[in-house]
Design a protein around this motif. Sequence first.
Motif, short mmCIF file in Angstrom:
data_model
loop_
_atom_site.label_atom_id
_atom_site.label_comp_id
_atom_site.label_asym_id
_atom_site.label_seq_id
_atom_site.Cartn_x
_atom_site.Cartn_y
_atom_site.Cartn_z
N SER B 140 3.08 7.53 15.61
CA SER B 140 3.23 6.83 16.58
C SER B 140 1.17 7.90 17.51
O SER B 140 1.12 6.44 18.08
N VAL B 159 -1.44 4.70 18.86
CA VAL B 159 -0.80 3.11 17.51
C VAL B 159 0.83 3.06 18.11
O VAL B 159 0.58 1.42 17.73
N ARG B 180 3.18 -2.15 25.29
CA ARG B 180 2.27 -3.00 23.75
C ARG B 180 1.93 -5.04 23.89
O ARG B 180 1.37 -5.02 23.62
N ASP B 192 -2.66 -11.18 15.88
CA ASP B 192 -2.11 -9.90 17.05
C ASP B 192 -1.47 -8.90 16.36
O ASP B 192 -1.05 -8.94 15.01
N ASP B 193 -1.98 -7.61 17.21
CA ASP B 193 -1.08 -6.49 16.42
C ASP B 193 -0.18 -6.18 18.21
O ASP B 193 -0.22 -7.08 18.96
N ASN B 194 1.14 -5.17 17.81
CA ASN B 194 1.38 -4.74 19.06
C ASN B 194 1.05 -3.49 19.91
O ASN B 194 1.53 -3.13 20.67
N SER B 195 -0.56 -3.17 20.26
CA SER B 195 -0.46 -2.00 20.25
C SER B 195 -2.11 -2.20 20.91
O SER B 195 -3.16 -2.44 20.40
#
Lengths: 835, 429
Positions: B140, B159, B180, B192-195
């Motif tokens: 995380s 993360v 997020r 895209d990322d999620n963080s």
Amino acid sequence: MKTTNKPSYYEILLRTITLSVTLVCQTVHAQDEPGNTAADSVHDQLSESQDGDAYTEGDTDATPSRDSVVHDVKNDVKGKDNEDVSATSQNSSDITHEKEPSDLLKVNENVSGVDREKIQESPSTMTSVSGNESDSESAISKDVDLGTVTVMGTSESQEVKESGFPVTIIDPEKFAGRAMSVTDLLERIPGVKIKRSGGVGSAAHISIRGLEGKRVQIYIDGSPLNAPDGTLGIDDIPLHVIERIEVYKGVVPAKLGGDGLGGAVNIVIVDLPPRYADFSYSFQSYNVHKPMALAKTYFEKPGIEWGLFFSGQYADNDYEMPMPDGGTHTRDHNRFRNLMLATAAHLKKTYFDDLELELVYIANDQQIQGLPGYTGTTADIPARNVQHAKQWTNIWLAALHAEKDQFLFDKLDFSYNFAVPFMYSGLVDKSDTVYDFYGNSSPSPSGEGEIGNGPNDSKDKRFEIRQKLNLNYQLFKPFALNLNNQLQYTDNRPQDDYADEYAGWQITPGNGKLLTSTTGFSGELKLFKEKWMTIAALKHYYFKSRGYETVLYPSANDSFLSDNEEVNTNNGLGWNIATRYKITPWFMLKGSYERGQRMPTTDEVFGDGFTIKTSPLLEPEKSDNFIAGFYIDKAFGEGPRAIRVTLESDAFLMYIDDMIRLGGTLTKNYANIDKAKIIGVDGELKLELTKYFYTYFNWTIQDVRNDLDNLPGTTQKNYLKGKRIPNIPPYFFNWGAEVTLYDIMWDWAKPCELSIFYDGSHVSEFFFEYEVSEFQKYRVDARVLHDAGVQLSMKDKRYSVSFSVDNIADTRHYDLYNQPLAGRIFKLALRGTFR
Amino acid sequence: MKTKLPTIRKPEYLAIIVAIWLTALACEETNSNSPSSSETDTSSDSASADVTTWVGTGPYGIVSFVGESYFLGILNSLNDGPYTQKNAVEADGMHSIHYHNGKIYQPPHYLMGGTSVRVFTINANNTLTLENSIPVAAGSGPGPIHFVSATKAYMPLVVSGLIQEFNPTTLAITDEIDLRSYAVGSTPTAGDDNSPEPTTIISHNNKLYVALTQTLNDMQMGRDVVQVAVIDMVTNDVETIIEDTSRGFTMPSNMAGESGTMFIDENGDLYVHCTGSWGWVAGQKAGYLRIDTTTNTFDTTWEIDLSKFPLNVAGGKIDYINRAVYAGNGIVYGAAHVPGAESNPVDWVHDRIMSYVKVDVWNKTIELLPLPATSMYGAALTMDGDYLVVAEYNDSGTGLYVYNTVTETVVGSPAISTEGSVMLIRKLE
């Protein structure tokens, strides 16, 4: 190296017996093959065994082929204590093959039930060892009651053992019927430690007297096998096809070629009989299955031996591992699958003594298992419960082998290997979901990918050309010269368009080419009736690597790779000497020294094209290794009640310089900055108390310490100098015992052996880091493991079944910090051979 | 790290200055070799004399790099002599250490698999005892902790894209803020990322200000945006995202969460350092931007582009600042990266790529401190009263140097040597 001695009377008698037995056995097996008379079979067999000619008196250069019924019998047959052999004869006609752990060979030929009429019908086209055709005819046509014949000879293993090199020889034949791997065997010998990261198929590093990873070279029949990162691939090779395993511990013969710092493992593949089949299947805990099938046959007219090989491995590796919260978790993403297919043709009727063509295909597929605890590594071990990421490898290989004694010139022996492997491998990590160890899931923080910094779908290609030339010339009787060259060309083409596109950058390393050449020139001298033997070698290493320069601050090309190619060239000289003196036939002193070099690998020179930059000035690692020891091999008495004692021990001192280490923070590369000093002693005591009981104990004590004077790049004394290098156990022991009972089963199974075996090991604790604090806790605890089992071999070891338990006490243990290994493992193995 | 800025009333401030001035005079009388502001004092005698008379002498929490691992230890005082690891404990990485109410909180390295934030008590003999731990999900990425009170603290999960609110006394997780949905897709083509990679958190006027690093796939390269999230500390709801996309700066603050990388000055303005993708992305900038916390918007008229300030270093300029502390009154001391000192091919053994600087954000000036250049194995610093304690890995070796920010002189060379490269140092207060 060949020796030439005129055979004594007893040797001639022995060859007569051998010839007769060969005739009988071939007749039995050849009787169902149309158009293939027993005589032809026998003739061909003998032709193989002796440079195309049958045995004749005075033909002292002949070396019997290992394909012959009589295995590994040399011309100058000597007894256990180097005395001339006398063949004994008894009323009983039972003569059986045996091969004992001491590597001296006892050969007894079973001639019961021979179809003597078949023999009499066969044309006598060969000559007996006496050189008299009429004698051979009478030998063939007469019944021969051989009684019990004991033949003692010097095997190739024993020759290697007595060469003066610090080497341990393992004969896997005894273990071939058990569910064991190569690394299982290696782990039991002194000076060697295997560091596994998980179950079957997981990465394993070999450590030899403190040298490990890329500093240890792995060979198959003298050709290098190493994966670029130093991990082993030898567990893909089943024990059934291995003749012996040579483990060199500090000094490596020039004939093996290759670079390295003195640690090497050479797996010698067995040369099976021309008609042979071998099937085996093993099963062990955590759903591990290992089938194997091998079959070969011989087509007489064209003189072609053709074989097919299949082996597979499947493992779920679903053992429990401890969690930081005190609980356990069953590994659920660690499946390993492996397939190996091979076909080979030996051409027997060519100019060469042996000409072999081989095609091999290997496929691996492994799921990546995450670990929940602190492992101290970045990226290698993903810190979450991975459920989808996996890696795969496909290898195609074509190989040619040729060998010829008396090649072009008398006394010149030639062998040549040429191989073209093509490797295709990748990492697939595209999951858009990540998981914890408690059943929860969430979107991948990177968008895609469970491990590392983003998704991957790499398709890396690696093409190689490998060749090895070996020339051996017997200059005069006690002195021989050897020239060996190993050339390897590698074209490495990593590719991961998926990762590059996702990142918006080229993060895949650039292409790289590597050319290495190792040339060894050695001389072997034997004096004082071969009591004293010395081999000295000079090695030249050449290394040329081509890749792309990296830029520190990219401009507009979105890549850290420039368009400029960079070339790194290294040359180096190494040398070694190994000597031994037989004070008595059974007591030998030996000493050796090697100045070794390990060339940098391509990834060390060119990095990963991203955060690890190029290191074009990288130099080879170097070592000075000093080894001294003794070897005692003494038998008391003869026959089944003989007692044999083998005791050997080495003391070793090694200085390693210019060790390559990765350093830097955001921007990294490799540099030659470390030094180490290794002092130690290891050895082994083996006792064969009659043929029924065998026991051994071996020990390794190794002191591996940092030897760098100053902190790199400073005038400050290095505070780590003199401290133990982490992750290397300072001592470990192995012990075991085996009881063998003979012919206690049903008549149809005889000759049979029932072996009950036990092995134990103890490894000391070792620290994960340098010991600088009184409060350090990160360590691998000391552990004691116990294995035991039983094996039943029937019909002269043609069939076997074994059952064993590894880690009987279910001890939690680790080779690497926080990377748990499986607990108790039950194993069952079945095997059948047909000759 | 304690992020609450010390407030000094003017009379006290003046008294301290006078006291130090008098002390400096005394030292000058007794040591004729006292250096000027542009020289480095290499006299060990004067180092000992200065160290014993200065106001603050520790203790310090130190994370060192030894061999290939990290160790966490306590240095009680620079007068105790060379720093060794004999009382240290293994540290799961080196990104941040925090001190609160007599305890040290140490998050693990976000990639090495650690699953707990460890809480240590400091014993009388400067040893550490692991008292407790805060469990975190594997991978995380726990980041720098912000302590609000004895019962409230916030920890970003870099993360995972979350912020956990917890009680630092009981260690119970009391709430979770999900960021997020604020993850930004990169331009132009990557997914895209999620963080949003939340890192440094500071609080002001009952609001949390959270730097959103918005890196590309955790690969430490920033997207073309600087963002700071504003969160209501009562409801833990995101009120707004303060954003700048027009000037080319990127990657606000960093994983260590040091005070000099994001702070609110005495005027209530928020300053945030942008790392500029470590210089790896052409066109991206590193430096300071300013936010007006009354409007929660970037002051688009104000910026410090670090590369625009000529300095007497190799290549004539710095780019990003890796470690920084806010000393008050608009003064930041930091370890700055000097791109011109970096060899290609890389020579991390000999390159001294970090130099210590003083940044005055009120007057927009940057000065080079008279300290030796160091490699990044040792570019760490902390304030101890008016003294700056810095770590070094230079040609002499590894050690701690002390810089008197009032007299602008260096004490010792080094003041003490260290066993291991000091990667983080914190005055424990």
